[in-house]
Structures are given as structure tokens and as C-alpha cells.
Write a protein that holds these residues in place. Sequence first.
Motif, PDB file in Angstrom:
ATOM      1  N   GLY A 165      -3.454  77.811 -45.220  1.00  0.00           N
ATOM      2  CA  GLY A 165      -4.119  76.643 -45.769  1.00  0.00           C
ATOM      3  C   GLY A 165      -3.621  75.353 -45.144  1.00  0.00           C
ATOM      4  N   CYS A 166      -2.329  75.293 -44.831  1.00  0.00           N
ATOM      5  CA  CYS A 166      -1.773  74.121 -44.167  1.00  0.00           C
ATOM      6  C   CYS A 166      -2.417  73.925 -42.791  1.00  0.00           C
ATOM      7  CB  CYS A 166      -0.262  74.279 -44.039  1.00  0.00           C
ATOM      8  SG  CYS A 166       0.538  72.913 -43.164  1.00  0.00           S
ATOM      9  N   CYS A 167      -2.531  75.005 -42.032  1.00  0.00           N
ATOM     10  CA  CYS A 167      -3.193  74.923 -40.721  1.00  0.00           C
ATOM     11  C   CYS A 167      -4.644  74.472 -40.871  1.00  0.00           C
ATOM     12  CB  CYS A 167      -3.135  76.277 -40.023  1.00  0.00           C
ATOM     13  SG  CYS A 167      -1.482  76.787 -39.526  1.00  0.00           S
ATOM     14  N   TYR A 168      -5.310  75.001 -41.893  1.00  0.00           N
ATOM     15  CA  TYR A 168      -6.703  74.644 -42.148  1.00  0.00           C
ATOM     16  C   TYR A 168      -6.838  73.140 -42.427  1.00  0.00           C
ATOM     17  CZ  TYR A 168     -10.890  74.154 -45.108  1.00  0.00           C
ATOM     18  OH  TYR A 168     -12.062  73.732 -45.667  1.00  0.00           O
ATOM     19  N   LEU A 169      -5.972  72.599 -43.273  1.00  0.00           N
ATOM     20  CA  LEU A 169      -6.061  71.187 -43.621  1.00  0.00           C
ATOM     21  C   LEU A 169      -5.726  70.287 -42.438  1.00  0.00           C
ATOM     22  CD1 LEU A 169      -4.542  71.098 -47.221  1.00  0.00           C
ATOM     23  CD2 LEU A 169      -6.922  70.864 -46.546  1.00  0.00           C
ATOM     24  N   ARG A 170      -4.741  70.678 -41.649  1.00  0.00           N
ATOM     25  CA  ARG A 170      -4.409  69.857 -40.481  1.00  0.00           C
ATOM     26  C   ARG A 170      -5.557  69.869 -39.472  1.00  0.00           C
ATOM     27  NH1 ARG A 170       0.483  68.146 -41.496  1.00  0.00           N
ATOM     28  NH2 ARG A 170       2.110  69.509 -42.350  1.00  0.00           N
ATOM     29  N   HIS A 171      -6.190  71.014 -39.323  1.00  0.00           N
ATOM     30  CA  HIS A 171      -7.347  71.080 -38.431  1.00  0.00           C
ATOM     31  C   HIS A 171      -8.481  70.230 -38.982  1.00  0.00           C
ATOM     32  CE1 HIS A 171     -10.031  72.929 -35.431  1.00  0.00           C
ATOM     33  NE2 HIS A 171     -10.946  72.755 -36.376  1.00  0.00           N
ATOM     34  N   LEU A 172      -8.703  70.298 -40.293  1.00  0.00           N
ATOM     35  CA  LEU A 172      -9.748  69.499 -40.922  1.00  0.00           C
ATOM     36  C   LEU A 172      -9.476  68.011 -40.710  1.00  0.00           C
ATOM     37  CD1 LEU A 172     -12.234  69.348 -42.836  1.00  0.00           C
ATOM     38  CD2 LEU A 172     -10.613  69.334 -44.742  1.00  0.00           C
ATOM     39  N   ALA A 173      -8.213  67.604 -40.883  1.00  0.00           N
ATOM     40  CA  ALA A 173      -7.862  66.194 -40.746  1.00  0.00           C
ATOM     41  C   ALA A 173      -8.129  65.676 -39.342  1.00  0.00           C
ATOM     42  CB  ALA A 173      -6.387  65.988 -41.110  1.00  0.00           C
ATOM     43  N   ARG A 174      -8.010  66.526 -38.345  1.00  0.00           N
ATOM     44  CA  ARG A 174      -8.141  66.084 -36.948  1.00  0.00           C
ATOM     45  C   ARG A 174      -9.486  66.427 -36.333  1.00  0.00           C
ATOM     46  NH1 ARG A 174      -2.236  68.808 -35.897  1.00  0.00           N
ATOM     47  NH2 ARG A 174      -1.072  67.395 -37.260  1.00  0.00           N
ATOM     48  N   SER A 175     -10.377  66.983 -37.136  1.00  0.00           N
ATOM     49  CA  SER A 175     -11.640  67.477 -36.587  1.00  0.00           C
ATOM     50  C   SER A 175     -12.635  66.347 -36.325  1.00  0.00           C
ATOM     51  CB  SER A 175     -12.274  68.495 -37.545  1.00  0.00           C
ATOM     52  OG  SER A 175     -12.665  67.855 -38.751  1.00  0.00           O
ATOM     53  N   THR A 176     -13.429  66.502 -35.284  1.00  0.00           N
ATOM     54  CA  THR A 176     -14.511  65.548 -35.024  1.00  0.00           C
ATOM     55  C   THR A 176     -15.562  65.620 -36.130  1.00  0.00           C
ATOM     56  OG1 THR A 176     -15.639  67.212 -33.673  1.00  0.00           O
ATOM     57  CG2 THR A 176     -14.171  65.665 -32.534  1.00  0.00           C
ATOM     58  N   TRP A 177     -15.693  66.791 -36.747  1.00  0.00           N
ATOM     59  CA  TRP A 177     -16.655  66.958 -37.835  1.00  0.00           C
ATOM     60  C   TRP A 177     -16.360  65.972 -38.963  1.00  0.00           C
ATOM     61  CZ3 TRP A 177     -15.950  68.252 -42.964  1.00  0.00           C
ATOM     62  CH2 TRP A 177     -17.101  68.564 -43.687  1.00  0.00           C
TER      63      TRP A 177
END
Length: 534
Positions: A165-177
Motif C-alpha cells: 500500500g505504501c508503494c501504491y500511494l507513493r506511485h499515486l502521489a507522483r503519477s501524471t494521472w
Amino acid sequence: MLEAAAAFDAVVAEFYEGWFRYHPDRALELGFPVSGRLLPPQEDDDRAALRGWIEALILGLDEIAFTALDADRQLDYELLVGAARIEHQESLTRDWRWLDPLHFLPVAEIDRLTLDPMRALDGALPQLLEQVPEHLRQAQAQLRETAAALSAPLVRVAAAEAASGCCYLRHLARSTWLRDHARAPHRLQNLAESAADALTGFGHLLTTELANRARGEPGCGSTHLQLRLRYLHCIDCDPEILGDSIAGMLRATEGELSRLTDDLNQDAVSGSEAPTAPPARLQQYRERADELAAQLTASGLVTLPDAPLRIDLRPTCAGPRRAHTDYLPAADGTGTLYLSAGDLGTESDARIRDRCLVKGWGGSHLLAYADAARARRLPRRLANAVSLTGGWHLYLTDRLGRTGVHAGDQHHWTLIARRDCLRRAELDLGLHTGRIDSAQALARLRSHGIPETTAEAAFACIVLAPGDALAAVLGWRLLEAARTQQEARDGTGFAERAFHDRLVSQGPIPLALALRYGLGQPLWQSAADMVFGA
């Protein structure tokens, strides 16, 4: 009748308005507007208030004349009473705050909100992310107090999910989406990073402190398992008598699978394929879904709903392993099967077809829209329908094999899926009746060739939903028995499509209620007698 209907509708509306305050995660899951706290409260006062709320509901329902209600409200009444009774019992005996570290993880709610960006990105999502650090701080205090009662495998699974979940949130925070869809992306990025830090701290506590102290056995006991079967699945039977029956079905399936494997070319059923680029794999899913729709229509097994099915990628590609939405019906009468990058790997064509069947035209989408007005009734949207959904899938794939739609490697995959369902049911029964302990359950999973971390995740699913795996298999057997009884009664006039349409038209509800309200009490009783003995 009108007076009873109005009284029941009022009780339902009042109850859920209050109930969602204690279960905001379920409100988010269903797309209901939520204000204030968006994560389940953990305080004793809140838990006591919820128990009082449920007791008031049960008393209120007792005052309504059940026989004066129409059939749809009678079904909803039974669902509401069963759900209330089991939640009240579990609030007294199986408090999730003490037994389930996975329940504290908020990743599923965050994932669900990202699928509805127009509503969530500038409203519910930042509010939820802001609450995560305090929620997890409270969780750590709760778990420290009861560490010895925790199950060590559940602690390890929760730690792995926290890291995911931590990886998911960090990816979400940095996503162009996120930058493309949110009006205030920088604030969301900061909140997501803070939530990810909180998950890291939660996972660290689980790994360094709680894992070594956890000594609990997670089985719920035979009595409680029987209560869950009765109130959640509407199957009133003694689980202690089911062991030999499940073992016999498993042996028969393993024998059939062994014979089929000997007859097939192993290269055709190995499930290995060359890697395919995500766009091509996504198109392959869409083609298989369309193909299945045509085959189901041609087979004459069931009437498909007039509702578009979409297959799309999630907005982020590093989603959590376990806590995510697969299929989501929408208010506009469409449904979407969501895939992540992990789904677009090297699955066999048989695996793709099976996923499109279970979550698409033959499963979730069918049950959501066969009769959308019924399926969208609130008690049904919150019902535990695994006895129908799991049983229907096992039953439908068998019927497709008999019609020639599923043959060769697809039938091989079907038998593997059935064997795995039976194995889970056997473990479900053994663990929760005390016939096996955690170590023995994990040893069995590993003996099936499942890697350690995957085995622990499968173990967690069985622990956290006592009776669900068992109910899916019982649902399959009850469906087979109901069909046998209906064919015997109708003779040459038996209409397979009409039989199935009546079954699925009640929405995703417990199979026992689908049979009783869709096909009649006598048929249900005959089927139950065949499976459990008169």
C-alpha cells in the motif's frame, strides 16, 4: 400491506443512515456521500453505540408484520435481520480491532475513490488521506494491547500489504494521472506521501514488535461458523457433518483432472505464453469478453442483461495486491471490469476467459444487471452473496463444458479452479472447527505448490471470512440439486434458460434466498434435503 411496507422502508432508511457512520468504508465502496470520519471508528464508545443501534434495529423489525410485506421486501427483511444478528454477535465475541491487523489498512477505500475521480479527487480522497496517519496511530495502540491474541501469519500478511500500500500511494502521489485530474494535485501529493509514511510506520510495528509476540489461533469455532452460515448465507446446517462430503468432492475432482491432464497435450494446458504488450493484452480481454457474451447467448443458458460492459485499466499501475476493486457497476447502467498492470502479464487464454466470465457477463455484471432495480436495493448491495457468486461460477462453468463451449484447455482450467475452491472449503471447515491449526493449514497450502507469501495471503482470506469458502462450494451443490429437482418436476417441459433467469434475477444475494424467492420454497427445501439429508 401499504402500512407495513412504509414502516419497513422507514426502518431501512433510518438504520443505514446511522449504520454508515460506523462503516464509512462500506459507504465509500457503494458510492454513498460521506462526511466527517471516512475510516471505521475504533473507540469503545463508538463500538458500544453501534451495538445499541443494531439492537434497536432488531427490535424495530420485530414490530413489522413480515407476512404483510411484498416478496421483495420480505427478502430484504431476511437479509437485514441476518446481517444485524451476526454483526451484533461478532461485536461481542470477535472484535476486529484485536484480531485483524489487515482491517486497519485503508488502501481499498483509496483505490475505490480513484475509480471515481470526478467525485473524489477534490472531496473525499484528500479528506480520507488526511485521516490515515491518526487512524493508523490508533491502530498501533490497539494492536500493542492485544498482540498475543493476534495470529502470526496475519501479522506478516498485514505487514506485506502495508508495504504494498505504501508503494501504491507513493506511485499515486507522483503519477501524471493525479496531476491531470485533480484541481489541487500538490496538496493530494503531500497527503498521499504522509499516508504512505504512516503505512511504513504501521508495517514496521508489525514486523519488528508484533510478529514475535503473536501467538493466537484464528479459528472462530464450530458454533460461530454455524451462526455465520445461518445468518450470512441463510444455510442452516451443522458444519461438523460436512467434512466427508467436501473430501469426497475433492477426490472426484482431482481424479477427473488427472484423467483430463493425461489426455491433453501438456503444452496446451501449461498456461504459459509469450509476454504481450499491455495494449494488446487489454484488447485481448475485450475480445474474450465479447466472445463469451456471444457464446452465452448462443448456449441458451441465461439471458444476458442489456447493459454495456467496459474493460479498462486502473488509473495507477502499482496498485495493492489484495485490496482493490475488480468490477464496479455504475449509476448510468454500465459496469466496468478494472485491470491493473499485474493483470496484463502472461496469463493463459483460459485464465483471461475465466476472469471475463467471473467478473463479467457470466458473473458480477450479470448479477448486477439481470434485474438492476432489485440488485440495487440497499440490503442486497450489502449482502454476503458468495454462496451464489461462487456457487454459480462453479455451476456455470460445468454447464458450459456440457454444452461444448468450454472444452480442452478451458475445461482443464475449470477443473483446476474447482479443485482450488474445494481445497479452500476444506481448509475453511478444518480451521474454523478446530480440526487443524494455523501451522497445519499453511503446510497444506504449501503442499499444493503455493509459494510461502502467497500461501499466507490465501490463509488470511480464509481466516478473515469464516464460512465463505465453504458457502461457495455448498452453493454449487445446492444449485446442482435444485436443477435436478426442477428437471424431475418439469420433465420434458424443463426450460433451462428460464430456470437460470429466475435464479439470478434477485441480484447478488445468498443462494438460499435466490432459490426460495426465485424458484419457490418447496424447490429450495428439496435441494437442501438432497445436500444435507432430510
